[in-house]
Motif scaffolding. Structure first.
Motif, mmCIF file in Angstrom:
data_model
loop_
_atom_site.group_PDB
_atom_site.id
_atom_site.type_symbol
_atom_site.label_atom_id
_atom_site.label_comp_id
_atom_site.label_asym_id
_atom_site.label_seq_id
_atom_site.Cartn_x
_atom_site.Cartn_y
_atom_site.Cartn_z
ATOM 1 N N UNK A 54 4.541 -12.209 -4.078
ATOM 2 C CA UNK A 54 3.515 -13.080 -3.507
ATOM 3 C C UNK A 54 3.665 -13.155 -1.991
ATOM 4 N N UNK A 55 4.904 -13.324 -1.504
ATOM 5 C CA UNK A 55 5.139 -13.423 -0.055
ATOM 6 C C UNK A 55 4.725 -12.137 0.643
ATOM 7 N N UNK A 56 5.063 -11.007 0.055
ATOM 8 C CA UNK A 56 4.672 -9.727 0.654
ATOM 9 C C UNK A 56 3.158 -9.568 0.657
ATOM 10 N N UNK A 57 2.519 -10.012 -0.415
ATOM 11 C CA UNK A 57 1.060 -9.960 -0.481
ATOM 12 C C UNK A 57 0.412 -10.782 0.613
ATOM 13 N N UNK A 58 1.004 -11.948 0.918
ATOM 14 C CA UNK A 58 0.485 -12.798 1.998
ATOM 15 C C UNK A 58 0.583 -12.072 3.340
ATOM 16 N N UNK A 59 1.721 -11.418 3.580
ATOM 17 C CA UNK A 59 1.913 -10.700 4.847
ATOM 18 C C UNK A 59 0.913 -9.559 4.974
ATOM 19 N N UNK A 60 0.760 -8.781 3.906
ATOM 20 C CA UNK A 60 -0.186 -7.656 3.940
ATOM 21 C C UNK A 60 -1.610 -8.163 4.144
#
Length: 342
Positions: A156-162
């Protein structure tokens, strides 16, 4: 500060205290105090030094942008102005979005220039600061993706960054392409509202549509001038990247201070994720940033520490990056405010 802004700030701090209280309840106050009591004061001092280095680096970025706009400030004055900017961000809701108007006024006062030029300068610096933060976060995410399988929280955190890496540049691009339409819409909305306020407050003189259009035009002109200076952008991005790295060093040293070393590679991902929480309606992101930092640290497979240790390091780190600019910047704003009144 007017009553509405004061009310929003008070509510923001109450919300921050509520989030911090919940975090302390989950981790345990006693465990946190044990961690902090065992912290090395020498290493905490290095955390403060890294924080000062971050402020210097980002003040160089601000000085560079101001120079592009024809505003000359010394390194020391730029440092003091940027500290004042961070003070504004830390005591107003929504972080930079809430502090930028105050910061623009501070720049205009210190540099004796137009308000819209000061607003363009700080808006440009904030935009440039976004680029290395997302880039470093993506590098950190890519590194961890090669080392381990991501859990749900990290996915989820990586998805937010992307998503931010794609969404924010798109919004900026579309906003710039349609800037004149936005200008006309802003004039149509705000000028009548200002005139209504002026009728209620006779001492306040409402600006004409031509005056508002001229100010917005000057703001866009200043932004275009910054965007067209490649050398200035390169120097500002370099200073901004150095500032982010020094923030990461500060958090890394905070873990060393409590005797719980963690891989520096984790800081590449953790610090930008915490910064994203700064957009919450909490003064300086207080509460939200701490919660996100602890949650992301706990989710990283390569970081085997307890929640109390993670929060202890975060408290030391945030204590430096929040209170150092608040103390320095608050003093600057107070002195400038007193001078303007006298």
């Amino acid at each position: 500060m007017d009553s509405d802004q004061l009310r929003a700030t008070v509510l923001g701090f109450l919300g921050a205290f509520a989030v911090l209280g919940g975090l302390l309840y989950l981790v345990g106050v006693g465990d946190l105090l044990d961690v902090l009591r065992g912290a090395s004061l020498e290493m905490v001092g290095f955390v403060v030094l890294a924080t000062l280095g971050w402020l210097v680096a980002w003040s160089v970025a601000l000085r560079t942008v101001l120079g592009v706009l024809g505003i000359r400030l010394s390194v020391v004055r730029s440092f003091l102005v940027f500290s004042g900017a961070m003070f504004s961000n830390n005591v107003t809701p929504f972080g930079q979005a809430g502090g930028e108007p105050i910061t623009a006024l501070l720049i205009a006062t210190v540099a004796d220039t137009e308000y819209e030029r000061g607003l363009a300068a700080i808006a440009s610096v904030d935009t440039l600061n976004f680029v290395p933060s997302i880039t470093l976060a993506l590098v950190g995410a890519a590194y961890f993706a090669t080392e381990t399988t991501f859990g749900t929280r990290l996915q989820f955190a990586t998805g937010v960054v992307v998503a931010l890496a794609l969404l924010v540049p798109a919004i900026v691009y579309l906003g710039w392409r349609n800037r004149y339409a936005l200008e006309h819409r802003a004039i149509a909305v705000f000028v009548p509202a200002i005139r209504r306020v002026a009728r209620l407050l006779p001492v306040f003189s409402a600006p004409t549509e031509a005056a508002v259009e001229s100010r917005i035009g000057h703001f866009f002109g200043a932004i275009e001038r910054v965007a067209g200076d490649r050398t200035g952008i390169a120097v500002s991005l370099g200073a901004s990247t150095l500032g982010w790295v020094l923030q990461m060093v500060a958090l890394y040293l905070a873990f060393l201070a409590i005797g719980q070393p963690v891989p520096f590679s984790a800081m590449l991902f953790v610090v930008p994720m915490g910064a994203i929480a700064g957009v919450t309606p909490l003064p300086g992101g207080t509460g939200g940033i701490e919660a996100v930092l602890v949650a992301v640290l706990a989710a990283l497979p390569s970081v085997s520490i307890s929640a109390s240790a993670a929060l202890g390091a975060v408290v030391i780190y945030r204590g430096a990056v929040y209170w150092v600019p608040v103390i320095i910047g608050g003093t600057v704003v107070s002195v400038i405010g007193a001078d303007s009144v006298s």
